[in-house]
Design a protein around this motif. Structure first.
Motif, PDB file in Angstrom:
ATOM      1  N   ALA A  16       0.745  -1.443  -0.029  1.00  0.00           N
ATOM      2  CA  ALA A  16       0.012  -0.054  -0.092  1.00  0.00           C
ATOM      3  C   ALA A  16       0.866   1.163  -0.097  1.00  0.00           C
ATOM      4  N   THR A  37       0.197   3.542  -2.773  1.00  0.00           N
ATOM      5  CA  THR A  37      -1.132   4.007  -2.717  1.00  0.00           C
ATOM      6  C   THR A  37      -1.019   5.271  -1.680  1.00  0.00           C
ATOM      7  N   VAL A  39      -1.515  -3.414  -7.506  1.00  0.00           N
ATOM      8  CA  VAL A  39      -0.876  -3.700  -6.151  1.00  0.00           C
ATOM      9  C   VAL A  39      -1.392  -5.195  -5.858  1.00  0.00           C
ATOM     10  N   ARG A  91       0.434   8.289  -3.052  1.00  0.00           N
ATOM     11  CA  ARG A  91      -0.394   9.128  -3.886  1.00  0.00           C
ATOM     12  C   ARG A  91      -1.595   9.957  -3.158  1.00  0.00           C
ATOM     13  N   GLU A  92      -2.288   9.156  -2.308  1.00  0.00           N
ATOM     14  CA  GLU A  92      -3.056   9.755  -1.590  1.00  0.00           C
ATOM     15  C   GLU A  92      -2.952  11.165  -1.042  1.00  0.00           C
ATOM     16  N   TRP A 133      -6.226   1.670   1.264  1.00  0.00           N
ATOM     17  CA  TRP A 133      -5.400   1.068   2.313  1.00  0.00           C
ATOM     18  C   TRP A 133      -5.833   1.212   3.731  1.00  0.00           C
ATOM     19  N   THR A 144      -6.233  -3.147  -0.516  1.00  0.00           N
ATOM     20  CA  THR A 144      -5.864  -1.701  -0.838  1.00  0.00           C
ATOM     21  C   THR A 144      -6.450  -1.472  -2.134  1.00  0.00           C
ATOM     22  N   GLN A 145      -6.304  -2.259  -3.271  1.00  0.00           N
ATOM     23  CA  GLN A 145      -6.914  -2.194  -4.496  1.00  0.00           C
ATOM     24  C   GLN A 145      -8.441  -1.837  -4.524  1.00  0.00           C
TER      25      GLN A 145
END
Length: 496
Positions: free
Chosen positions: A38, A41, A306, A44-45, A168, A163-164
């Motif tokens: 994760a 991810t 992911v 990016r978040e 996450w 996560t995907q």
């Protein structure tokens, strides 16, 4: 048999306690391994760079580095079960809160709370050593190591899928109920430890330990962003060095030190602590590299989702699951040194091959990469299970809490350096990439193949160095006979 008597063992209780302790790494690996896929991810978040996202791992280790030493010592003084439950409370609260973090800073705060609970492992290892006959300890340690692998087998694909599909945060939401159940099982099943050394708490030593450790780890973590030669970085290192000097001076003269120098500087414990520190440094660098090389776009990675990344990491965990209990079973006959040496050389060879062929692996040679990281994981498993057995049979049971706590301190120190160095290398060797769907002017840094070449090469040299240090260990078991240090500090030999 009387469980309170140092020479006798209540095997019925020991087996019940083993079920609790063995499932502990399953919980922790379920929680921590789900975080690994994760990381991109999370980056990016919260719109942060690879150096920043490494703080998610580092803050947990930063706080845990101090807590393992403090709670390990308090476990020897006030009871290991009591301190184990306190540590597990922190861990559980942190896991529950992580999934609700509204910002990256809040996530770091809740991860720090979780880090206070890291002392569950040294305390658990100490309880295992107390409740099992010496000849059974390697087998139990092998089962514990196997459960680390089980946790990875479950967590990597499951965490990637969660996560995907759900985000996450649900990796923590799904782990929280298991943490709560583990707390109640430990409270209900475990007995208080049989070895207790009452005394005054060395609070001055605890403060000095914090001054010695925390600034150094903060400097290491921030250095990739602000620079390794920046005034801020150098000032933190100076403070840490000053704290270390004061800590050594204080611990040599205080009556009940939080870090007994005579214990951690004895030959076997010193080699084990050094080995665990460098091993953790190497594997944390490799783990961060793996997470990125699987997900980065071709030709700088394999361009996997992911979920696919998590699934591709499971062969390594499956092999570790098989290897660890077998190693624990044969270790009393074969000895710890041959297994540890073979493991270190295997890991070094696998990492050397990865370094040499890193630029050529993506995107065609995916399964070659999976096979090589599986080989490396096997070697690391063999080395780690051997070293922990060397430690627990090289110190008296009455100070097992502080010995395993100090060992975890060194492990965490290495694990904190690993992500920082990995972040620095990946930020040094990078290419600019335009994420699909993002505005044209948005470009992010992603690691180049040269970054992986350097990371794997450094880790290969580290494990080669560890192989040389393992040669200096005094063997604690061989031919079915175990050499242990009793509660009076004298060597004793028992037959299995």
């Amino acid at each position: 048999m009387n469980p309170s008597t140092g020479g006798n063992y209540d095997l019925k209780y020991a087996k019940r306690a083993m079920m609790v302790v063995v499932f502990l790494p399953l919980l922790v690996m379920y929680t921590e391994a789900m975080l690994t896929p994760a990381l991109p991810t999370i980056q990016r978040e919260f719109a942060i760079n690879p150096n920043d996202v490494s703080w998610v791992l580092t803050i947990y280790l930063l706080v845990g580095t101090v807590s393992v030493a403090l709670l390990g010592k308090l476990g020897d003084m006030y009871g290991k079960k009591r301190m184990f439950l306190i540590a597990l409370t922190f861990y559980t609260v942190g896991v529950v809160l992580n999934g609700f973090a509204p910002s990256f800073r809040w996530l770091l705060v809740t991860r720090a709370i979780q880090g206070f609970g890291m002392a569950i492992f040294p305390l658990a290892f100490a309880l295992v050593r107390e409740e099992f006959p010496p000849e059974m300890v390697p087998q139990v340690q092998g089962m514990i190591s196997a459960m680390f692998a089980v946790g990875m087998v479950i967590a990597l694909p499951l965490g990637a899928w969660v996560t995907q599909n759900w985000g996450w945060r649900w990796t923590y939401h799904s782990a929280a109920p298991f943490a709560i159940v583990m707390f109640f099982l430990a409270w209900k099943v475990l007995r208080e430890s049989r070895y207790i050394n009452p005394g005054k708490v060395d609070w001055v030593g605890a403060v000095l330990l914090t001054i010695a450790v925390v600034p150094a780890l903060v400097a290491v973590t921030r250095a990739p962003n602000v620079g390794w030669t920046a005034k801020e970085t150098l000032a933190l290192f100076v403070v840490a060095l000053f704290g270390t000097v004061l800590l050594v001076f204080w611990e040599r003269n205080v009556e009940n030190p939080i870090i007994p120098l005579d214990i951690i500087t004895a030959k076997n414990p010193a080699i084990v602590n050094l080995g665990i520190m460098f091993a953790a440094f190497g594997i944390s660098m490799m783990s961060q590299a793996n997470a990125y090389i699987f997900q980065m776009p071709s030709p700088y990675g394999f361009g996997k989702t992911v979920l696919a990344s998590g699934l591709l990491m499971t062969p390594m965990a499956l092999v570790m699951l098989v290897v660890a209990p077998i190693a624990g079973k044969v270790m009393p006959k074969v000895g710890t040194k041959p297994i540890a040496l073979g493991g270190a050389l295997t890991a070094s060879a696998g990492l050397g091959i990865l370094s040499a062929y890193a630029p050529k692996l993506p995107p065609e040679h995916l399964w070659a990469f999976v096979g090589l990281i599986t080989l490396v994981g096997t070697g690391i498993t063999l080395m780690n299970i051997s070293l922990i057995n060397v430690l627990v049979f090289s110190v008296p049971p009455r100070v097992m809490g502080v010995a395993t706590g100090a060992n975890s301190l060194f492990r965490n120190f290495g694990s904190t350096w690993g992500p920082a160095i990995a972040g620095t290398i990946m930020s040094t060797y990078y290419v600019l990439f335009h994420p699909p769907g993002a505005p044209l002017w948005v470009k992010i840094k992603i690691p180049s193949t040269e970054a992986y070449e350097v990371l794997f090469g450094m880790a290969a040299l580290i494990y080669l160095f560890l192989a040389l240090t393992i040669l200096k260990i005094d063997e604690v078991m061989k031919g079915g006979r175990i050499r242990e240090v009793n509660e009076y500090g004298k060597a004793d030999t028992s037959s299995s």
